[in-house]
Scaffold this active site. Structure first.
Site, PDB file in Angstrom:
ATOM      1  NE  ARG A  28      -4.054  -1.743   2.474  1.00 21.47           N
ATOM      2  CZ  ARG A  28      -4.154  -3.073   2.475  1.00 21.47           C
ATOM      3  NH1 ARG A  28      -3.071  -3.810   2.365  1.00 21.47           N
ATOM      4  NH2 ARG A  28      -5.333  -3.670   2.564  1.00 21.47           N
ATOM      5  CG  ASP A  50       3.085 -11.227  -2.954  1.00 26.86           C
ATOM      6  OD1 ASP A  50       3.491 -11.994  -3.859  1.00 26.86           O
ATOM      7  OD2 ASP A  50       2.033 -11.425  -2.318  1.00 26.86           O
ATOM      8  CG  ASN A  93      -0.748 -16.129  -6.699  1.00 23.52           C
ATOM      9  OD1 ASN A  93      -1.812 -15.563  -6.988  1.00 23.52           O
ATOM     10  ND2 ASN A  93      -0.693 -17.280  -6.048  1.00 23.52           N
ATOM     11  N   GLY A  95      -1.909 -10.505  -5.007  1.00 18.81           N
ATOM     12  CA  GLY A  95      -3.223  -9.847  -4.958  1.00 18.81           C
ATOM     13  C   GLY A  95      -3.105  -8.411  -4.475  1.00 18.81           C
ATOM     14  CB  SER A 198     -10.904  -8.951   5.229  1.00 23.67           C
ATOM     15  OG  SER A 198     -11.134 -10.264   4.801  1.00 23.67           O
ATOM     16  CG  ASP A 317      -4.072 -13.362   5.244  1.00 23.44           C
ATOM     17  OD1 ASP A 317      -4.911 -14.041   4.608  1.00 23.44           O
ATOM     18  OD2 ASP A 317      -3.459 -12.411   4.756  1.00 23.44           O
ATOM     19  CD  GLU A 345      -1.807 -15.979  -1.307  1.00 21.93           C
ATOM     20  OE1 GLU A 345      -2.966 -16.120  -0.859  1.00 21.93           O
ATOM     21  OE2 GLU A 345      -1.073 -15.020  -0.999  1.00 21.93           O
ATOM     22  NE  ARG A 348      -4.112 -18.845   1.958  1.00 17.57           N
ATOM     23  CZ  ARG A 348      -3.645 -17.626   2.205  1.00 17.57           C
ATOM     24  NH1 ARG A 348      -4.379 -16.754   2.884  1.00 17.57           N
ATOM     25  NH2 ARG A 348      -2.440 -17.269   1.802  1.00 17.57           N
ATOM     26  CG  HIS A 393       2.622 -16.958   1.571  1.00 14.37           C
ATOM     27  ND1 HIS A 393       2.632 -15.835   2.342  1.00 14.37           N
ATOM     28  CD2 HIS A 393       1.421 -16.929   0.921  1.00 14.37           C
ATOM     29  CE1 HIS A 393       1.515 -15.144   2.150  1.00 14.37           C
ATOM     30  NE2 HIS A 393       0.769 -15.799   1.296  1.00 14.37           N
ATOM     31  NE  ARG A 394      -0.933 -15.108   4.956  1.00 16.97           N
ATOM     32  CZ  ARG A 394       0.068 -14.372   5.450  1.00 16.97           C
ATOM     33  NH1 ARG A 394       0.865 -14.867   6.358  1.00 16.97           N
ATOM     34  NH2 ARG A 394       0.270 -13.142   5.036  1.00 16.97           N
ATOM     35  CE  LYS A 419       1.447 -14.721  -3.240  1.00 17.65           C
ATOM     36  NZ  LYS A 419       0.764 -13.593  -2.632  1.00 17.65           N
TER      37      LYS A 419
END
Ligand code: DC
Length: 649
Positions: A28, A50, A93, A95, A198, A317, A345, A348, A393-394, A419
């Protein structure tokens, strides 16, 4: 590239982790800096796939991007008028990069094409495009309707009516519009046509926009108004907070593996909603302590973590981390309101369910929820195959925690963590890799024993004394006095030392023998008494804690450097026995030696070491004593290994 990473069974977690910069804030800030008037310096930026995607895209559309130091960039704002009016942008990838950039480019009057990896082309973006088309933006789908790749053409935008936007697929669509629309200079009204998910991520957006001088009026979470005539102005220098989502893995490790685990870089004043993950852990019974710039987690005072039933829409997340923490709870855990997981991603919810089952968990998967319970034995089953990570990644970071259940875990494609957190597994190792700490008086044979134990276990070996010796040598060579605390601490901080194949190098010179002279031995004991030098060497020593484990030898290994060591040994022998060993060593090397002088020297050194105020020679309360007076080296090694094996290593 490593195809998989084998994590050994782990028992305990403790230590300190300095977090990398937040992904959400980094991307951001980069875009807002590009859209602003003036030059912005962004420090502590996350270095990851990213953020690189965003930096590269900005440079490609002509924004001035200059690296100005470690993880620091200067961005020359272009007020939304991107100098390159045509570009083909690859968004990987990411977002957090493609969504807001699409909105900003759609308003900028150029021709752009945005594409990504195959999974990016399966991640929805239709709601954002619908929102932008309502004001006249010309965006076309180059592949499937509703998904990237996209083609953007110049268009005249007009904001007469409120923009109606869906909020139930991804909050990033709202974030994208909010960040881009002030570029029109017109009054903006956005109305949510479905419930916004979110929300804390939108709060990050509003907070950062305010720092660049644009105010958004928010009416509940249904309506957002940006008055016309506002422009982004560079706030000058900005620092990126630590990544609160990344913090979740370490805090969970502290809660599962006893702790304390402290993360530095986020605290109670963080603008990231994911810090609330710590509250969810607290609800499970973990003990949490908050500071200005840190959070610390320990396991429950007694018993297992408690099962939970939570609406996790506010931490989508970090909620993934709770799904794995559920494996360590005392019952059935329910994760509710997590539908957005399906468009991340990977899907999930499906991925998490599949992989949790590999540990014997009973998992129920719904459209927007997941339940996790362990078999009645509450013990994790060793998975019969590796854990798949789905280029997410998560998934990789979450499932590293499962090894704390005392089972070996193989993580497939561990590099997917790049990522957002390229150094994740090193940071994780620094809090969980088993450590055998060996301390004791001079000439107790601890160095030889430690090295042999390390070889026997296949562990890494840290000879901490050599770092003090190197500091003394480098300090003397640089003309420092041996009581120049500040000067020597600076030397210790940037010691150009390299250990390889049993040899020690300073810069390019082999100093293996040079650091063993009498002069350097005396010098090392002097520099080791300086608190600033000890502090300067702390991080360096902790970085030796790697998989599959570490044997560390030295004065404060068990007390200060690795207080969470699984095995702590205090290796000693009578002064006479130690003097005799040293005597034999010297004679063997053809050097002059006097038994009486050696004994006296050792006794004096013991007394001095025991009395000094920093890191005195003392057996830690929780260390086991091994008296080697009557033992040869083989027997001493066997004694230490027997202790370590008893402790599960
Ligand atoms: O183990 P050694 O003799 O190579 O250590 C050199 C000096 O550094 C010795 O005076 C002890 C000191 N030392 C220390 O204070 N703390 C450590 N962790 C290791 C060594």
């Amino acid at each position: 590239m490593m195809e998989n990473l084998k994590l050994p069974p782990l028992a305990k977690a403790s230590g300190i982790v300095r977090l990398p910069g937040s992904k959400s804030i980094s991307n951001r800030m980069l875009l807002l800096a590009a859209l602003a008037e003036g030059r912005t310096e962004i420090r502590d930026l996350l270095d990851s796939d990213d953020t690189r995607v965003m930096l590269t895209a900005l440079a490609k559309v002509g924004v001035g991007v200059t690296a100005i130091g470690c993880n620091a960039y200067a961005i020359e704002g272009c007020c939304g008028q991107f100098p390159m009016r045509e570009a083909d942008l690859f968004m990987g990838n990411a977002g957090t990069a493609i969504r807001p950039l699409t909105a900003a480019l759609a308003l900028s009057g150029g021709h752009y094409r945005l594409s990504g990896v195959a999974r990016m082309h399966e991640r929805p973006i239709g709601d954002l495009i619908d929102g932008l088309r309502q004001i006249g933006a010309d965006i076309r789908y180059a592949g499937n309707e509703g998904f990237p790749p996209l083609e953007i053409h110049p268009a005249h935008v007009e904001l007469s009516d409120p923009i109606r936007l869906r909020g139930d697929v991804s909050s990033q669509f709202l974030t994208a519009l909010l960040m881009a629309l002030p570029l029109t200079g017109q009054r903006v009204v956005i109305e949510m046509s479905t419930e916004l998910i979110s929300k804390p991520y939108v709060e990050i957006t509003l907070n950062l926009m305010a720092r660049f001088g644009v105010a958004v009026e928010r009416e509940g979470w249904e309506r957002f108004v940006i008055e016309g005539g506002q422009r982004y102005h560079s706030p000058g220098v900005l620092h990126v907070e630590g990544d609160a989502s990344a913090a979740s893995y370490f805090l969970a490790a502290g809660a599962i593996g006893g702790g304390p685990v402290r993360v530095e870089g986020v605290g109670w004043a963080s603008i990231q909603g994911d810090v609330k993950f710590a509250d969810a852990l607290a609800a499970m019974g973990a003990r949490i302590e908050w500071g200005d710039n840190h959070i610390e987690a320990r396991g429950p005072a007694s018993g297992r973590l408690k099962a939970f039933d939570l609406d996790l829409n506010y931490i989508p997340d970090a909620a993934m981390t709770l799904a794995v923490a559920a494996l360590f709870s005392d019952g059935r855990c329910v994760l509710r309101n997590i539908a957005s997981w399906r468009v991340k991603e990977t899907d999930r919810i499906a991925a998490m369910a599949t992989e949790l089952r590999k540990f014997g968990a009973t998992v129920e998967e719904g459209r927007d929820y997941l339940t996790v319970s362990l078999p009645p034995s509450s013990v994790l089953c060793p998975p019969s195959s590796g854990i798949d990570t789905y280029d997410d990644h998560r998934m990789a970071m979450c499932f590293s925690l499962a090894a704390l259940g005392g089972v070996a875990v193989t993580i497939n494609d561990p590099a997917c963590v790049n990522k957002t957190f390229p150094g994740y597994f090193d940071a994780f190792a620094e809090i969980v890799a088993p450590v055998i700490a060996i301390d004791g008086p001079s000439a107790s044979g601890k160095g030889t024993v430690a090295e042999r134990v390390a070889t026997a276990f296949g562990y890494h070996y840290l000879d901490s004394g050599s770092l003090y010796r190197l500091t003394a040598l480098a300090g003397l060579r640089a003309g420092k006095a041996l009581d120049d605390e500040t000067g020597l601490a600076a030397v210790a901080t940037s010691l150009p030392a390299r250990f390889s194949g049993g040899r020690i190098h300073l810069d390019e010179a082999d100093v293996t023998d040079a650091i063993r002279t009498e002069e350097i031995s005396v010098g090392a004991s002097k520099v080791a008494a300086l608190p600033a030098v000890r502090a300067a060497l702390l991080d360096r020593q902790r970085a030796y804690r790697r998989f599959p484990g570490l044997v560390a030898d030295g004065r404060d290994m068990a007390s200060v450097v690795f207080p969470g060591a699984v095995t702590k040994v205090f290796l000693t022998a009578s002064a006479e026995a130690r003097a005799e060993r040293r005597y034999k060593q010297l004679i063997a090397k053809g050097m002059p030696a006097n038994m009486h002088a050696l004994l006296q020297d050792l006794q004096e050194r013991d007394a001095r070491d025991a009395q000094r105020s920093v890191a005195p020679l003392r057996q830690c309360d929780d260390a086991e004593l091994v008296d080697t007076t009557e033992m040869d080296i083989e027997a001493a090694v066997a004694a230490v290994m027997a202790i370590a094996k008893r402790q599960g290593l």
